[in-house]
Design a protein around this motif. Sequence first.
Motif, PDB file in Angstrom:
ATOM      1  N   LEU A 232       0.813  -1.215   0.000  1.00 11.20           N
ATOM      2  CA  LEU A 232       0.000   0.000   0.000  1.00 11.20           C
ATOM      3  C   LEU A 232       0.847   1.265   0.000  1.00 11.20           C
ATOM      4  CD1 LEU A 232      -2.927   0.910  -0.045  1.00 11.20           C
ATOM      5  CD2 LEU A 232      -2.916   0.884   2.458  1.00 11.20           C
ATOM      6  N   GLY A 233       2.063   1.199   0.503  1.00 12.14           N
ATOM      7  CA  GLY A 233       2.907   2.389   0.532  1.00 12.14           C
ATOM      8  C   GLY A 233       3.558   2.730  -0.785  1.00 12.14           C
ATOM      9  N   THR A 234       3.432   1.847  -1.786  1.00 12.48           N
ATOM     10  CA  THR A 234       4.090   2.090  -3.067  1.00 12.48           C
ATOM     11  C   THR A 234       3.148   2.030  -4.258  1.00 12.48           C
ATOM     12  OG1 THR A 234       4.626  -0.258  -3.413  1.00 12.48           O
ATOM     13  CG2 THR A 234       6.226   1.057  -2.191  1.00 12.48           C
ATOM     14  N   THR A 235       2.048   1.291  -4.162  1.00  9.62           N
ATOM     15  CA  THR A 235       1.243   0.946  -5.330  1.00  9.62           C
ATOM     16  C   THR A 235      -0.240   1.123  -5.012  1.00  9.62           C
ATOM     17  OG1 THR A 235       2.901  -0.784  -5.771  1.00  9.62           O
ATOM     18  CG2 THR A 235       0.892  -0.812  -7.098  1.00  9.62           C
ATOM     19  N   CYS A 236      -0.968   1.807  -5.892  1.00  6.35           N
ATOM     20  CA  CYS A 236      -2.412   1.954  -5.692  1.00  6.35           C
ATOM     21  C   CYS A 236      -3.109   0.608  -5.866  1.00  6.35           C
ATOM     22  CB  CYS A 236      -2.985   2.945  -6.705  1.00  6.35           C
ATOM     23  SG  CYS A 236      -2.476   4.652  -6.438  1.00  6.35           S
ATOM     24  N   PRO A 237      -4.066   0.307  -5.014  1.00  7.18           N
ATOM     25  CA  PRO A 237      -4.799  -0.957  -5.158  1.00  7.18           C
ATOM     26  C   PRO A 237      -5.521  -1.055  -6.491  1.00  7.18           C
ATOM     27  CG  PRO A 237      -5.179   0.028  -2.998  1.00  7.18           C
ATOM     28  CD  PRO A 237      -4.471   1.059  -3.810  1.00  7.18           C
ATOM     29  N   ILE A 238      -5.744  -2.291  -6.929  1.00  7.64           N
ATOM     30  CA  ILE A 238      -6.525  -2.548  -8.143  1.00  7.64           C
ATOM     31  C   ILE A 238      -8.002  -2.528  -7.754  1.00  7.64           C
ATOM     32  CG2 ILE A 238      -6.896  -4.098 -10.085  1.00  7.64           C
ATOM     33  CD1 ILE A 238      -4.196  -5.426  -9.344  1.00  7.64           C
ATOM     34  N   PRO A 239      -8.800  -1.614  -8.280  1.00 10.99           N
ATOM     35  CA  PRO A 239     -10.218  -1.565  -7.893  1.00 10.99           C
ATOM     36  C   PRO A 239     -10.969  -2.798  -8.379  1.00 10.99           C
ATOM     37  CG  PRO A 239      -9.515   0.484  -8.960  1.00 10.99           C
ATOM     38  CD  PRO A 239      -8.440  -0.530  -9.209  1.00 10.99           C
ATOM     39  N   PRO A 240     -12.099  -3.103  -7.781  1.00 10.98           N
ATOM     40  CA  PRO A 240     -12.930  -4.221  -8.267  1.00 10.98           C
ATOM     41  C   PRO A 240     -13.294  -4.014  -9.740  1.00 10.98           C
ATOM     42  CG  PRO A 240     -13.708  -3.456  -6.132  1.00 10.98           C
ATOM     43  CD  PRO A 240     -12.680  -2.472  -6.580  1.00 10.98           C
ATOM     44  N   GLY A 241     -13.191  -5.088 -10.523  1.00 12.95           N
ATOM     45  CA  GLY A 241     -13.550  -5.012 -11.930  1.00 12.95           C
ATOM     46  C   GLY A 241     -12.500  -4.403 -12.825  1.00 12.95           C
ATOM     47  N   LYS A 242     -11.320  -4.091 -12.287  1.00 16.29           N
ATOM     48  CA  LYS A 242     -10.255  -3.473 -13.074  1.00 16.29           C
ATOM     49  C   LYS A 242      -9.033  -4.390 -13.097  1.00 16.29           C
ATOM     50  CE  LYS A 242     -12.671   0.289 -13.695  1.00 16.29           C
ATOM     51  NZ  LYS A 242     -13.190   0.664 -15.031  1.00 16.29           N
ATOM     52  N   ASN A 243      -8.018  -3.949 -13.829  1.00 17.02           N
ATOM     53  CA  ASN A 243      -6.795  -4.742 -13.904  1.00 17.02           C
ATOM     54  C   ASN A 243      -5.576  -3.839 -13.760  1.00 17.02           C
ATOM     55  OD1 ASN A 243      -6.892  -3.563 -16.594  1.00 17.02           O
ATOM     56  ND2 ASN A 243      -5.298  -5.056 -17.140  1.00 17.02           N
ATOM     57  N   PHE A 244      -4.456  -4.459 -13.500  1.00 19.32           N
ATOM     58  CA  PHE A 244      -3.168  -3.768 -13.482  1.00 19.32           C
ATOM     59  C   PHE A 244      -2.106  -4.726 -13.989  1.00 19.32           C
ATOM     60  CE2 PHE A 244       0.839  -2.596 -11.291  1.00 19.32           C
ATOM     61  CZ  PHE A 244       1.015  -1.352 -11.879  1.00 19.32           C
ATOM     62  N   THR A 245      -1.208  -4.219 -14.820  1.00 18.49           N
ATOM     63  CA  THR A 245      -0.136  -5.036 -15.368  1.00 18.49           C
ATOM     64  C   THR A 245       1.155  -4.719 -14.624  1.00 18.49           C
ATOM     65  OG1 THR A 245      -1.183  -5.085 -17.544  1.00 18.49           O
ATOM     66  CG2 THR A 245       1.151  -5.684 -17.434  1.00 18.49           C
ATOM     67  N   TYR A 246       1.622  -5.674 -13.835  1.00 21.72           N
ATOM     68  CA  TYR A 246       2.915  -5.531 -13.159  1.00 21.72           C
ATOM     69  C   TYR A 246       4.031  -5.788 -14.165  1.00 21.72           C
ATOM     70  CZ  TYR A 246       0.568  -5.889  -8.580  1.00 21.72           C
ATOM     71  OH  TYR A 246      -0.213  -5.687  -7.476  1.00 21.72           O
ATOM     72  N   ILE A 247       5.059  -4.951 -14.136  1.00 19.89           N
ATOM     73  CA  ILE A 247       6.240  -5.146 -14.963  1.00 19.89           C
ATOM     74  C   ILE A 247       7.423  -5.308 -14.026  1.00 19.89           C
ATOM     75  CG2 ILE A 247       7.684  -4.223 -16.799  1.00 19.89           C
ATOM     76  CD1 ILE A 247       4.514  -2.440 -16.458  1.00 19.89           C
ATOM     77  N   LEU A 248       7.920  -6.532 -13.916  1.00 16.36           N
ATOM     78  CA  LEU A 248       8.994  -6.846 -12.984  1.00 16.36           C
ATOM     79  C   LEU A 248      10.188  -7.375 -13.763  1.00 16.36           C
ATOM     80  CD1 LEU A 248       6.868  -9.051 -10.540  1.00 16.36           C
ATOM     81  CD2 LEU A 248       7.026  -6.567 -10.539  1.00 16.36           C
ATOM     82  N   GLN A 249      11.376  -7.184 -13.230  1.00 16.51           N
ATOM     83  CA  GLN A 249      12.538  -7.884 -13.765  1.00 16.51           C
ATOM     84  C   GLN A 249      13.274  -8.557 -12.616  1.00 16.51           C
ATOM     85  OE1 GLN A 249      15.919  -5.786 -15.470  1.00 16.51           O
ATOM     86  NE2 GLN A 249      16.320  -7.466 -16.889  1.00 16.51           N
ATOM     87  N   VAL A 250      13.546  -9.834 -12.780  1.00 18.32           N
ATOM     88  CA  VAL A 250      14.262 -10.583 -11.745  1.00 18.32           C
ATOM     89  C   VAL A 250      15.766 -10.407 -12.002  1.00 18.32           C
ATOM     90  CG1 VAL A 250      12.432 -12.177 -11.168  1.00 18.32           C
ATOM     91  CG2 VAL A 250      13.895 -12.713 -13.089  1.00 18.32           C
ATOM     92  N   LYS A 251      16.185  -9.166 -11.871  1.00 17.65           N
ATOM     93  CA  LYS A 251      17.546  -8.757 -12.215  1.00 17.65           C
ATOM     94  C   LYS A 251      18.552  -9.365 -11.243  1.00 17.65           C
ATOM     95  CE  LYS A 251      20.564  -6.140 -14.450  1.00 17.65           C
ATOM     96  NZ  LYS A 251      20.961  -6.483 -15.831  1.00 17.65           N
ATOM     97  N   ASP A 252      19.528 -10.092 -11.796  1.00 18.77           N
ATOM     98  CA  ASP A 252      20.640 -10.633 -11.005  1.00 18.77           C
ATOM     99  C   ASP A 252      20.151 -11.472  -9.822  1.00 18.77           C
ATOM    100  OD1 ASP A 252      22.484  -9.434 -12.693  1.00 18.77           O
ATOM    101  OD2 ASP A 252      22.545  -7.596 -11.511  1.00 18.77           O
ATOM    102  N   GLN A 253      19.095 -12.229 -10.014  1.00 19.46           N
ATOM    103  CA  GLN A 253      18.571 -13.069  -8.945  1.00 19.46           C
ATOM    104  C   GLN A 253      18.414 -14.507  -9.399  1.00 19.46           C
ATOM    105  OE1 GLN A 253      15.120 -10.307  -7.448  1.00 19.46           O
ATOM    106  NE2 GLN A 253      15.799 -11.559  -5.716  1.00 19.46           N
ATOM    107  N   ILE A 254      18.561 -15.419  -8.454  1.00 22.85           N
ATOM    108  CA  ILE A 254      18.185 -16.827  -8.608  1.00 22.85           C
ATOM    109  C   ILE A 254      17.458 -17.223  -7.333  1.00 22.85           C
ATOM    110  CG2 ILE A 254      20.070 -17.466 -10.152  1.00 22.85           C
ATOM    111  CD1 ILE A 254      20.335 -18.675  -6.631  1.00 22.85           C
ATOM    112  N   GLY A 255      16.790 -18.386  -7.350  1.00 22.58           N
ATOM    113  CA  GLY A 255      16.318 -18.914  -6.081  1.00 22.58           C
ATOM    114  C   GLY A 255      14.823 -19.079  -5.949  1.00 22.58           C
ATOM    115  N   SER A 256      14.398 -19.213  -4.683  1.00 18.59           N
ATOM    116  CA  SER A 256      13.040 -19.603  -4.315  1.00 18.59           C
ATOM    117  C   SER A 256      12.365 -18.482  -3.533  1.00 18.59           C
ATOM    118  CB  SER A 256      13.083 -20.880  -3.463  1.00 18.59           C
ATOM    119  OG  SER A 256      13.854 -21.878  -4.098  1.00 18.59           O
ATOM    120  N   PHE A 257      11.185 -18.067  -3.997  1.00 18.58           N
ATOM    121  CA  PHE A 257      10.451 -16.956  -3.395  1.00 18.58           C
ATOM    122  C   PHE A 257       8.959 -17.250  -3.507  1.00 18.58           C
ATOM    123  CE2 PHE A 257      14.336 -15.545  -5.524  1.00 18.58           C
ATOM    124  CZ  PHE A 257      15.044 -14.982  -4.479  1.00 18.58           C
TER     125      PHE A 257
END
Length: 561
Positions: free
Chosen positions: A100-125
Amino acid sequence: MKIMPRNLAVFITVGAFLIAITCAEDPYRFFEWNVTYGDIYPLGVRQQGILINGKFPGPDIYSVTNDNLIINVFNSLDEPFLISWNGIQQRRNSFEDGVLGTTCPIPPGKNFTYILQVKDQIGSFYYFPSLAFHKAAGGFGGIRILSRPRIPVPFDEPADDFTVLIGDWYKSNHTALKAILDRGHKLRNPDGILINGRGPNVTSFTVQKGKTYRLRISNVGLQNSLNFRIQNHRMKLVEVEGTHTVQQMYSSLDIHCGQSYSVLITADQSDRDYYIVVSSRFTNPILATTGVLHYSNSASKVSGPIPGGPTIQVDWSLNQARSISKLAYSANLKVSLIYNLVRTNLTASGPRPNPQGSYHYGMINTTRTIIIQSSAAQVNKKQRYGLNSVSFKPTDTPLKLADYFNIGGVFRVGSISDKPTGGGLYLDTAVMGADYRTFVEIVFQNPEDIVMSYHLDGYQFFVVGMDGGVWSKGSRNVYNLRDGVARSTIQVYPKSWSAIYVPLDNVGMWNLRTEFWARQYLGQQFYLRVYTNSGSIRDEFPIPKNARLCGKASGQHTRPL
């Protein structure tokens, strides 16, 4: 409920590519998720669960180091929704952190496209829903990041790779639990333990005799530390939250809230089925559940008493930690304990933290010591929890957006002290300031009688020390400054402290929180604002063009790249 047309969603997704132009050579992976309510029966009682594409738990995310993940999330619930990414560092991009401190919630009936990069990472999350106590209803799933094909891994390729999500669970719906917290009351203890969203003897993993398998185990629960073991089988620990570890064998492992481990098991027993056991730690009574390790040519099902676990005392957990790290002797506890939970495998290839151009974190001088102490109290006749006497008060404007658009009246840098104040608990929108490219020491002090667990978004940190009693400058004499593991979640034992070193090389607004979810909901968290005024895209990406704007940021406009 009306959902955004698919062609418009694709247009937004394609437009989002511009955000990652600096890493356009890395592959893209596309995911489309629909978040709905649905009936689930994890403990034999019908509940309203949160499903992703009809699944509880949600689908796994499979990726490779440096992949770009495009995750289009449709919110078909009747309330706002957010997903966060536990352990994914979001390099230069806290706008996508999903809290909540960084990203506005997705309202009911709407969508949001997250754009992530797993930069320099390996492993289990893993990922999980971060709003409105949704985590108690599901909406979580595993994330695995594989090494690039030409990067050697310090163990042979396993015959198969399983996600194992363990956690405590309530029979009550998340709405009822949230209402209890909103009224200012504490929650009772959870009702049971789940393995991959199922109760006793439902979850099964099939193996072939003589072959070796990888289990990626994450504690996605709400408050309990858990012990994981497999009847008549030993586990080789090989990875913790993105770090290859010194490999050692264990008959059982304690996994604290929010933590993730990878182990290898070899199917070297007779042709029958064996119990997988997960039990709560440091609770009375002990909660437990079972799964099944099923040999493909099994001649008999599991039967008889389940294998016993460790004693309820904390000493066993400390001694286990001592067995898998360098020894250091404590004058404050009756047992000698570790100063790191595990040790990094320094001979392994692959991504790892690189503070200020050196892997030798012990040779870099820290510039600041932050001491964080937990507290609990009644505020305005309601139960609250806090850190350094501040119980976090949410706002309707994400702090990152207020910072980016220079909107006043949302938060104040320095609204939480970097040392315990000794004062009474009070409410505030707690934000601590920190300078980009500094190297800091953070000490978590636990004055309570329970094991705590803390997570820092946006970072892997080096675990350098643990001990009983109160931390002092002299405690540094027993730090491990050579091969401490780099991870993002750390436990703190009762009446004890844990210390970490953090290279602040990721600009943004980052959530530091307890992984005890009722405490997090009632204020035991703050945001670390890692700041630079350079304005360079090398330090931080601009706000995504598809970013949702809410609260006082509603009238603003995202700028083009």
